[in-house]
Design a protein around this motif. Structure first.
Motif, mmCIF file in Angstrom:
data_model
loop_
_atom_site.group_PDB
_atom_site.id
_atom_site.type_symbol
_atom_site.label_atom_id
_atom_site.label_comp_id
_atom_site.label_asym_id
_atom_site.label_seq_id
_atom_site.Cartn_x
_atom_site.Cartn_y
_atom_site.Cartn_z
ATOM 1 N N TYR A 69 21.095 37.742 26.725
ATOM 2 C CA TYR A 69 22.066 36.651 26.719
ATOM 3 C C TYR A 69 22.934 36.751 27.978
ATOM 4 N N VAL A 70 23.190 35.599 28.574
ATOM 5 C CA VAL A 70 23.986 35.551 29.801
ATOM 6 C C VAL A 70 25.283 34.787 29.550
ATOM 7 N N CYS A 71 26.345 35.300 30.139
ATOM 8 C CA CYS A 71 27.643 34.629 30.138
ATOM 9 C C CYS A 71 28.022 34.302 31.582
ATOM 10 N N TRP A 72 28.846 33.283 31.737
ATOM 11 C CA TRP A 72 29.337 32.893 33.055
ATOM 12 C C TRP A 72 30.867 32.812 33.023
ATOM 13 N N TYR A 73 31.478 33.277 34.113
ATOM 14 C CA TYR A 73 32.931 33.264 34.241
ATOM 15 C C TYR A 73 33.324 32.535 35.520
ATOM 16 N N GLN A 74 34.397 31.778 35.422
ATOM 17 C CA GLN A 74 34.994 31.108 36.568
ATOM 18 C C GLN A 74 36.277 31.849 36.927
ATOM 19 N N GLN A 75 36.473 32.130 38.210
ATOM 20 C CA GLN A 75 37.700 32.785 38.642
ATOM 21 C C GLN A 75 38.265 32.067 39.857
ATOM 22 N N LYS A 76 39.455 31.517 39.708
ATOM 23 C CA LYS A 76 40.152 30.882 40.816
ATOM 24 C C LYS A 76 41.072 31.903 41.481
ATOM 25 N N PRO A 77 41.412 31.676 42.757
ATOM 26 C CA PRO A 77 42.217 32.668 43.497
ATOM 27 C C PRO A 77 43.496 33.048 42.762
ATOM 28 N N GLY A 78 43.709 34.338 42.634
ATOM 29 C CA GLY A 78 44.924 34.850 42.017
ATOM 30 C C GLY A 78 44.974 34.735 40.507
ATOM 31 N N GLN A 79 43.854 34.335 39.899
ATOM 32 C CA GLN A 79 43.836 34.170 38.442
ATOM 33 C C GLN A 79 42.812 35.097 37.792
ATOM 34 N N SER A 80 42.930 35.259 36.490
ATOM 35 C CA SER A 80 41.966 36.043 35.735
ATOM 36 C C SER A 80 40.695 35.222 35.519
ATOM 37 N N PRO A 81 39.578 35.889 35.305
ATOM 38 C CA PRO A 81 38.346 35.153 34.990
ATOM 39 C C PRO A 81 38.490 34.367 33.687
ATOM 40 N N VAL A 82 37.739 33.281 33.613
ATOM 41 C CA VAL A 82 37.698 32.438 32.423
ATOM 42 C C VAL A 82 36.238 32.296 32.000
ATOM 43 N N LEU A 83 35.969 32.525 30.729
ATOM 44 C CA LEU A 83 34.616 32.359 30.200
ATOM 45 C C LEU A 83 34.291 30.874 30.135
ATOM 46 N N VAL A 84 33.228 30.438 30.804
ATOM 47 C CA VAL A 84 32.839 29.031 30.764
ATOM 48 C C VAL A 84 31.530 28.800 30.024
ATOM 49 N N ILE A 85 30.675 29.809 29.958
ATOM 50 C CA ILE A 85 29.412 29.730 29.215
ATOM 51 C C ILE A 85 29.148 31.085 28.570
ATOM 52 N N TYR A 86 28.738 31.074 27.299
ATOM 53 C CA TYR A 86 28.293 32.292 26.649
ATOM 54 C C TYR A 86 26.990 32.018 25.916
ATOM 55 N N GLN A 87 26.293 33.080 25.578
ATOM 56 C CA GLN A 87 25.004 32.967 24.891
ATOM 57 C C GLN A 87 24.097 31.976 25.622
ATOM 58 N N ASP A 88 24.016 32.121 26.903
ATOM 59 C CA ASP A 88 23.168 31.346 27.825
ATOM 60 C C ASP A 88 23.656 29.923 28.066
ATOM 61 N N ALA A 89 24.049 29.221 26.982
ATOM 62 C CA ALA A 89 24.260 27.774 27.138
ATOM 63 C C ALA A 89 25.413 27.217 26.310
ATOM 64 N N ARG A 90 26.155 28.069 25.639
ATOM 65 C CA ARG A 90 27.230 27.576 24.776
ATOM 66 C C ARG A 90 28.556 27.540 25.532
ATOM 67 N N ARG A 91 29.329 26.489 25.294
ATOM 68 C CA ARG A 91 30.629 26.327 25.938
ATOM 69 C C ARG A 91 31.756 26.694 24.983
ATOM 70 N N PRO A 92 32.668 27.565 25.432
ATOM 71 C CA PRO A 92 33.855 27.833 24.605
ATOM 72 C C PRO A 92 34.696 26.574 24.469
ATOM 73 N N SER A 93 35.532 26.559 23.453
ATOM 74 C CA SER A 93 36.446 25.446 23.256
ATOM 75 C C SER A 93 37.309 25.240 24.503
ATOM 76 N N GLY A 94 37.415 23.991 24.925
ATOM 77 C CA GLY A 94 38.254 23.672 26.067
ATOM 78 C C GLY A 94 37.531 23.626 27.399
ATOM 79 N N ILE A 95 36.286 24.038 27.424
ATOM 80 C CA ILE A 95 35.508 23.975 28.668
ATOM 81 C C ILE A 95 34.826 22.609 28.744
#
Lengths: 120, 106
Positions: B31-57
């Protein structure tokens, strides 16, 4: 909502011990989630350090095993990281995070991070 | 040790589709997860379990994983999507991150 907050010294001497704590609110470290530490050297990528469960069971990155320890404090709803024999290579932003319950085990909530500099 | 390989950079025009790849031996079996990180910020989970989107993405973020390659796709890319993106998977009880891809929205 779930919030995590790292705390600890921002400066550690070479060969010294790094000690950080992650305070959790909005969730219980005694629940079903694992809790984890991740670090990021300035301008570089993410490196997983290890994880802990409320039972106290911990797993570590093999590249750091022997120098790190992660423990959980259920009374104060927090978990901690200790890293010994630090060098300049350990200078990084240290993040704590929650691990999703389930097959993929992604990191769904992160702290703001704390910069730890190793320098004399 | 297991490695995840990402291209250092990807560029996309606003409104177009951006694709960021993550390659690893037998990655399709994990299973693959993807994280978005903007400058000076913590990573944010945008995809988990290959293709699922967390709430708010936003729905424009999607993922796939097959064979040796996982892909993060951003449809109708917006300027706010400019960030570093990291893939992540588990191997033998260890979390592995890709080196990260800087997405530039030109």
């Amino acid at each position: 909502q779930v919030q995590l907050q790292e705390s600890g010294p921002g400066l550690v001497r070479p060969s010294g011990t790094l000690s950080l704590t992650c305070a959790v609110s909005g969730d219980s470290v005694s629940g079903t989630n694992y809790w984890t530490w991740v670090r990021q050297p300035p301008g570089k990528g993410l490196e997983w350090i290890g994880e802990v469960y409320h039972s106290g069971s911990a797993t570590y990155n093999p590249s750091l095993r022997g120098r790190v320890g992660i423990s959980v404090d259920k009374t104060n709803n927090q978990f901690s990281l200790i890293m010994t024999s630090v060098t300049a290579a350990d200078t990084a932003i240290y993040y704590c995070a929650r691990i999703i319950v389930g097959a993929s085990r992604g990191f769904d909530h992160w702290g703001q991070g704390i910069l730890v500099t190793v320098s004399s | 040790s297991y490695e995840l390989i990402q291209p250092p950079s990807v560029s996309v025009s606003p409104g177009q589709t951006a694709s960021i790849t993550c390659s690893g031996n037998g990655l399709g079996d994990k299973y693959v997860c993807w994280y978005q990180q903007k400058p000076g910020q913590s990573p944010v989970l945008v995809i988990y379990q290959d293709a699922r989107r967390p709430s708010g993405i936003p729905e424009r973020f999607s993922g796939s994983n097959s064979g040796n390659t996982a892909t993060l796709t951003i449809s109708g890319t917006q300027a706010m999507d400019e960030a570093d993106y990291f893939c992540q998977a588990w191997d033998s009880g260890t979390a592995i991150f890709g080196g990260g891809t800087r997405l530039t929205v030109l």
